[in-house]
Design a protein around this motif. Sequence first.
Motif, PDB file in Angstrom:
ATOM      1  N   UNK A 130       0.889  -1.326   0.055  1.00  0.00           N
ATOM      2  CA  UNK A 130      -0.315  -0.255  -0.002  1.00  0.00           C
ATOM      3  C   UNK A 130       1.115   1.474   0.014  1.00  0.00           C
ATOM      4  N   UNK A 131       0.422   2.667  -1.101  1.00  0.00           N
ATOM      5  CA  UNK A 131       1.499   3.639  -1.272  1.00  0.00           C
ATOM      6  C   UNK A 131       0.899   4.182   0.460  1.00  0.00           C
ATOM      7  N   UNK A 132       1.924   5.055   0.405  1.00  0.00           N
ATOM      8  CA  UNK A 132       2.011   5.463   1.509  1.00  0.00           C
ATOM      9  C   UNK A 132       1.206   7.069   1.799  1.00  0.00           C
ATOM     10  N   UNK A 133       0.844   7.685   2.262  1.00  0.00           N
ATOM     11  CA  UNK A 133       0.424   9.635   2.374  1.00  0.00           C
ATOM     12  C   UNK A 133       0.513   9.915   1.198  1.00  0.00           C
ATOM     13  N   UNK A 134       1.761   9.490   1.386  1.00  0.00           N
ATOM     14  CA  UNK A 134       2.821  11.205   0.626  1.00  0.00           C
ATOM     15  C   UNK A 134       2.828  10.735  -0.612  1.00  0.00           C
ATOM     16  N   UNK A 135       3.253   9.647  -1.203  1.00  0.00           N
ATOM     17  CA  UNK A 135       2.834   9.374  -2.805  1.00  0.00           C
ATOM     18  C   UNK A 135       2.326   9.573  -3.071  1.00  0.00           C
ATOM     19  N   UNK A 136       0.558   9.036  -2.296  1.00  0.00           N
ATOM     20  CA  UNK A 136      -0.558   9.542  -2.838  1.00  0.00           C
ATOM     21  C   UNK A 136      -0.965  11.095  -3.328  1.00  0.00           C
ATOM     22  N   UNK A 137      -0.301  11.970  -2.285  1.00  0.00           N
ATOM     23  CA  UNK A 137      -0.761  13.042  -2.768  1.00  0.00           C
ATOM     24  C   UNK A 137       0.683  13.588  -3.595  1.00  0.00           C
ATOM     25  N   UNK A 138       2.037  12.809  -3.824  1.00  0.00           N
ATOM     26  CA  UNK A 138       2.060  13.039  -4.843  1.00  0.00           C
ATOM     27  C   UNK A 138       2.255  13.025  -5.843  1.00  0.00           C
ATOM     28  N   UNK A 139       0.723  11.736  -6.335  1.00  0.00           N
ATOM     29  CA  UNK A 139       0.360  11.226  -7.411  1.00  0.00           C
ATOM     30  C   UNK A 139      -0.470  12.326  -8.004  1.00  0.00           C
ATOM     31  N   UNK A 140      -1.257  12.693  -6.676  1.00  0.00           N
ATOM     32  CA  UNK A 140      -2.231  13.667  -6.937  1.00  0.00           C
ATOM     33  C   UNK A 140      -1.573  15.958  -7.418  1.00  0.00           C
ATOM     34  N   UNK A 141      -1.006  16.111  -6.880  1.00  0.00           N
ATOM     35  CA  UNK A 141      -0.345  16.885  -7.203  1.00  0.00           C
ATOM     36  C   UNK A 141       1.243  17.166  -8.332  1.00  0.00           C
ATOM     37  N   UNK A 186       0.375  14.501 -11.281  1.00  0.00           N
ATOM     38  CA  UNK A 186      -0.584  14.461 -12.014  1.00  0.00           C
ATOM     39  C   UNK A 186      -1.356  15.474 -12.491  1.00  0.00           C
ATOM     40  N   UNK A 187      -2.132  16.241 -11.461  1.00  0.00           N
ATOM     41  CA  UNK A 187      -2.251  17.975 -11.021  1.00  0.00           C
ATOM     42  C   UNK A 187      -1.680  19.072 -12.297  1.00  0.00           C
ATOM     43  N   UNK A 188      -0.463  18.836 -11.943  1.00  0.00           N
ATOM     44  CA  UNK A 188       0.344  19.640 -12.397  1.00  0.00           C
ATOM     45  C   UNK A 188       0.243  19.724 -13.973  1.00  0.00           C
ATOM     46  N   UNK A 189       0.958  18.055 -14.860  1.00  0.00           N
ATOM     47  CA  UNK A 189       0.798  17.522 -16.193  1.00  0.00           C
ATOM     48  C   UNK A 189      -0.837  18.181 -16.454  1.00  0.00           C
ATOM     49  N   UNK A 217       3.958  25.209 -11.945  1.00  0.00           N
ATOM     50  CA  UNK A 217       5.158  25.140 -11.282  1.00  0.00           C
ATOM     51  C   UNK A 217       5.530  24.550  -9.937  1.00  0.00           C
ATOM     52  N   UNK A 218       3.995  25.388  -9.265  1.00  0.00           N
ATOM     53  CA  UNK A 218       3.916  25.214  -7.931  1.00  0.00           C
ATOM     54  C   UNK A 218       3.722  23.533  -7.717  1.00  0.00           C
ATOM     55  N   UNK A 227       5.180  21.302  -4.326  1.00  0.00           N
ATOM     56  CA  UNK A 227       4.742  20.319  -3.417  1.00  0.00           C
ATOM     57  C   UNK A 227       4.126  18.778  -4.093  1.00  0.00           C
ATOM     58  N   UNK A 228       4.518  18.226  -4.977  1.00  0.00           N
ATOM     59  CA  UNK A 228       4.045  16.973  -5.372  1.00  0.00           C
ATOM     60  C   UNK A 228       5.702  16.510  -5.171  1.00  0.00           C
ATOM     61  N   UNK A 229       6.920  17.410  -5.934  1.00  0.00           N
ATOM     62  CA  UNK A 229       8.566  16.669  -4.978  1.00  0.00           C
ATOM     63  C   UNK A 229       8.279  16.624  -3.965  1.00  0.00           C
ATOM     64  N   UNK A 230       8.051  17.539  -3.008  1.00  0.00           N
ATOM     65  CA  UNK A 230       8.052  17.754  -2.110  1.00  0.00           C
ATOM     66  C   UNK A 230       7.805  16.652  -0.956  1.00  0.00           C
ATOM     67  N   UNK A 231       6.708  15.598  -1.567  1.00  0.00           N
ATOM     68  CA  UNK A 231       5.821  14.811  -1.011  1.00  0.00           C
ATOM     69  C   UNK A 231       7.078  13.523  -1.333  1.00  0.00           C
ATOM     70  N   UNK A 232       7.778  13.893  -2.550  1.00  0.00           N
ATOM     71  CA  UNK A 232       8.635  12.716  -2.335  1.00  0.00           C
ATOM     72  C   UNK A 232       9.825  12.597  -1.321  1.00  0.00           C
ATOM     73  N   UNK A 233       9.877  13.614  -1.010  1.00  0.00           N
ATOM     74  CA  UNK A 233      10.738  13.551   0.247  1.00  0.00           C
ATOM     75  C   UNK A 233      10.977  13.590   1.769  1.00  0.00           C
TER      76      UNK A 233
END
Length: 142
Positions: free
Chosen positions: A1-12, A14-17, A111-112, A116-122
């Motif tokens: 199961x993906x952790x919360x940060x990875x799910x939020x990374x996905x959201x932000x 894919x949202x940026x794309x 870009x913003x 945020x997505x990259x921040x969730x990766x760390x």
Amino acid sequence: MKPDSIRKFDLFYLGSLAISAAGFIIGYDAVTAQIAGEGAAQGLALGPGWAIGAFVIGIAINLLLWWLTSAKRIAIAKWIIVLFFLLGLFSLPGTFAGGLTMLEVLSLVAVAAQAVAIWFLFRPDAKAWFAGSEPADPQTFD
């Protein structure tokens, strides 16, 4: 199961794309005119097909990097995303040279969202997930 940060990374991410795609659609005429002008200055005939092709290839690369990062846990893909983001930051000031239009606002929002997505990766749970030592889900025993 993906952790919360990875799910939020996905959201932000894919949202940026999606925001970038909206910006491309809104600014399509301006983008094709700019590409045609730059191509003509260099003796090249670059038409609208070239702009669409370049955009689709860029989105495909970003989706591949997202998939490798989010689904396959490949850490090098995470670092490539970071590298592309940093390289994109160098071109950001030139984007706003002509003033702040709707296209530039969408670009800045994209870009913003990517930042945020990259921040969730760390975040700690994402680091553990990439290392293969998933933390226990606190909701497992509820």
